[in-house]
Design an enzyme around this catalytic site. Structure first.
Site, PDB file in Angstrom:
ATOM      1  N   GLY A 197      41.564  45.368  51.934  1.00 48.00           N
ATOM      2  CA  GLY A 197      42.033  44.425  50.923  1.00 48.00           C
ATOM      3  C   GLY A 197      43.002  45.076  49.946  1.00 48.00           C
ATOM      4  O   GLY A 197      43.938  45.769  50.334  1.00 48.00           O
ATOM      5  N   TYR A 198      42.734  44.875  48.676  1.00 45.61           N
ATOM      6  CA  TYR A 198      43.620  45.373  47.621  1.00 45.61           C
ATOM      7  C   TYR A 198      43.302  46.816  47.201  1.00 45.61           C
ATOM      8  O   TYR A 198      43.909  47.332  46.262  1.00 45.61           O
ATOM      9  CB  TYR A 198      43.515  44.469  46.385  1.00 45.61           C
ATOM     10  CG  TYR A 198      43.926  43.039  46.618  1.00 45.61           C
ATOM     11  CD1 TYR A 198      45.271  42.660  46.584  1.00 45.61           C
ATOM     12  CD2 TYR A 198      42.978  42.053  46.878  1.00 45.61           C
ATOM     13  CE1 TYR A 198      45.656  41.341  46.803  1.00 45.61           C
ATOM     14  CE2 TYR A 198      43.356  40.732  47.096  1.00 45.61           C
ATOM     15  CZ  TYR A 198      44.690  40.386  47.055  1.00 45.61           C
ATOM     16  OH  TYR A 198      45.072  39.077  47.268  1.00 45.61           O
ATOM     17  N   HIS A 235      32.279  46.728  42.405  1.00 45.28           N
ATOM     18  CA  HIS A 235      31.756  45.413  42.082  1.00 45.28           C
ATOM     19  C   HIS A 235      30.704  44.983  43.095  1.00 45.28           C
ATOM     20  O   HIS A 235      29.661  44.436  42.728  1.00 45.28           O
ATOM     21  CB  HIS A 235      32.901  44.401  42.046  1.00 45.28           C
ATOM     22  CG  HIS A 235      33.764  44.399  43.274  1.00 45.28           C
ATOM     23  ND1 HIS A 235      34.354  45.545  43.779  1.00 45.28           N
ATOM     24  CD2 HIS A 235      34.130  43.393  44.126  1.00 45.28           C
ATOM     25  CE1 HIS A 235      35.042  45.239  44.868  1.00 45.28           C
ATOM     26  NE2 HIS A 235      34.918  43.946  45.098  1.00 45.28           N
ATOM     27  N   ASP A 261      30.917  36.592  47.675  1.00 50.04           N
ATOM     28  CA  ASP A 261      32.309  36.198  47.500  1.00 50.04           C
ATOM     29  C   ASP A 261      32.881  37.128  46.453  1.00 50.04           C
ATOM     30  O   ASP A 261      32.248  37.393  45.417  1.00 50.04           O
ATOM     31  CB  ASP A 261      32.436  34.745  47.055  1.00 50.04           C
ATOM     32  CG  ASP A 261      33.863  34.236  47.239  1.00 50.04           C
ATOM     33  OD1 ASP A 261      34.425  34.427  48.332  1.00 50.04           O
ATOM     34  OD2 ASP A 261      34.429  33.661  46.296  1.00 50.04           O
ATOM     35  N   ASN A 313      33.330  40.516  59.116  1.00 47.47           N
ATOM     36  CA  ASN A 313      34.045  41.751  58.815  1.00 47.47           C
ATOM     37  C   ASN A 313      33.103  42.942  58.973  1.00 47.47           C
ATOM     38  O   ASN A 313      32.156  43.097  58.189  1.00 47.47           O
ATOM     39  CB  ASN A 313      34.575  41.679  57.375  1.00 47.47           C
ATOM     40  CG  ASN A 313      35.433  42.871  56.987  1.00 47.47           C
ATOM     41  OD1 ASN A 313      35.221  43.986  57.463  1.00 47.47           O
ATOM     42  ND2 ASN A 313      36.388  42.648  56.110  1.00 47.47           N
ATOM     43  N   LYS A 359      32.603  45.129  55.846  1.00 46.30           N
ATOM     44  CA  LYS A 359      31.730  44.562  54.822  1.00 46.30           C
ATOM     45  C   LYS A 359      30.264  44.651  55.235  1.00 46.30           C
ATOM     46  O   LYS A 359      29.397  44.956  54.415  1.00 46.30           O
ATOM     47  CB  LYS A 359      32.111  43.112  54.535  1.00 46.30           C
ATOM     48  CG  LYS A 359      31.297  42.486  53.411  1.00 46.30           C
ATOM     49  CD  LYS A 359      31.716  41.057  53.101  1.00 46.30           C
ATOM     50  CE  LYS A 359      33.019  41.006  52.355  1.00 46.30           C
ATOM     51  NZ  LYS A 359      33.320  39.635  51.864  1.00 46.30           N
TER      52      LYS A 359
END
Length: 209
Positions: free
Chosen positions: A161-162, A190, A77, A11, A14
Site C-alpha cells: 500500500g502506501y 495502526h 478496514d 491478501n 494481511k
C-alpha cells in the site's frame, strides 16, 4: 478438525500480519491449534464495502464472512487520512485512483494530490478498525492509529500500500514504513494497535470460561 477463524481478506500479506499480531497474545493461534484462514480459501467473495466509516466497512466484511461460512470472522478496514486533503483517501484508500487501482496507481495519485503541499504540512495517519463477529451475532470493534507524514519519494520495499511513502512519528531517522522490518512495524502500526486491542475479545471467544 482444527478450530478456525475466518479472516475477511484475500491478501496473504494481511493474513500473515494478523496471524502475527494475534499470535503474540493468543497461544492457540501462535501454536496453530486455532487456524486463521482467508475467506478466499473458503470460496467467499469479497462483499461490497459501501460504508462511510472504517467501523462500518469492517463490520460489513466480518458479518458477510460469518454468515457465509458459519464460523467466527475477523475483518479490518484501514486507510490513510491526510490532513491537507481533508482526510482523503480515507475509506477509499484502496480505491483512491479508481476501483481497480493498484498500489502504484494509488501512490501516484497521492503524490500528485500533494504536489503543492510543503512536507511539513503533510501530516497524516493510518487508521485501522478491527472487527470480530461471531455466528450468534456478537460484534466488537477496536480502533488503532499511527501518526506520521507523507513523503514524495518512495523508500523501502517492505510492507504494501502506501507504506513506502509514509514516515511514522514513532520511527527514527525518517525511515518509511517500507523500510521497517515486519516485527518493528507491528509494534507501532495502526493494525498492530487495533488487533492487540481485539486479542482479548478473540481470546474470550476461544475460551469463554
Amino acid at each position: 478438525m482444527t478450530p478456525r477463524l475466518v479472516v475477511a481478506t484475500g491478501n496473504p500479506h494481511k493474513l500473515d500480519e494478523i496471524a502475527r499480531l494475534l499470535g503474540g497474545s493468543i497461544p492457540e493461534i501462535r501454536s496453530g491449534s486455532v487456524e486463521l484462514v482467508a475467506m478466499t480459501d473458503l470460496g467467499v467473495p469479497p462483499p461490497v464495502e459501501d460504508g462511510d466509516t472504517f467501523e462500518a466497512n469492517a463490520l460489513i466484511k466480518a458479518r458477510a464472512v460469518a454468515a457465509a461460512t458459519g464460523l467466527p470472522a475477523l475483518a479490518d478496514d484501514s486507510g490513510l487520512e491526510v490532513d491537507a486533503l481533508d482526510g482523503a483517501p480515507g475509506v477509499r484508500s484502496a480505491r483512491y485512483a479508481g476501483d481497480d487501482a493498484s498500489d502504484a496507481d494509488n501512490n501516484a495519485a497521492l503524490v500528485a494530490a500533494l504536489a503543492d503541499v510543503p512536507e511539513d504540512e503533510r501530516t497524516a495517519r493510518f487508521v485501522c478498525v478491527a472487527a470480530l463477529v461471531t455466528v450468534d451475532g456478537r460484534e466488537v470493534t477496536r480502533r488503532g492509529t499511527m501518526e506520521g507524514r507523507v513523503v514524495d519519494q518512495p523508500r523501502g520495499d517492505q510492507g504494501f500500500g502506501y507504506d513506502p511513502y509514509f514516515v511514522a512519528d514513532a520511527t527514527d531517522g525518517g525511515r518509511t514504513n517500507g523500510q521497517l522490518a515486519p516485527a518493528e512495524k507491528d509494534t507501532i502500526s495502526h493494525r498492530g494497535a487495533a488487533f492487540r486491542a481485539l486479542a482479548e475479545d478473540v481470546a474470550r471467544l476461544l475460551d469463554p470460561a
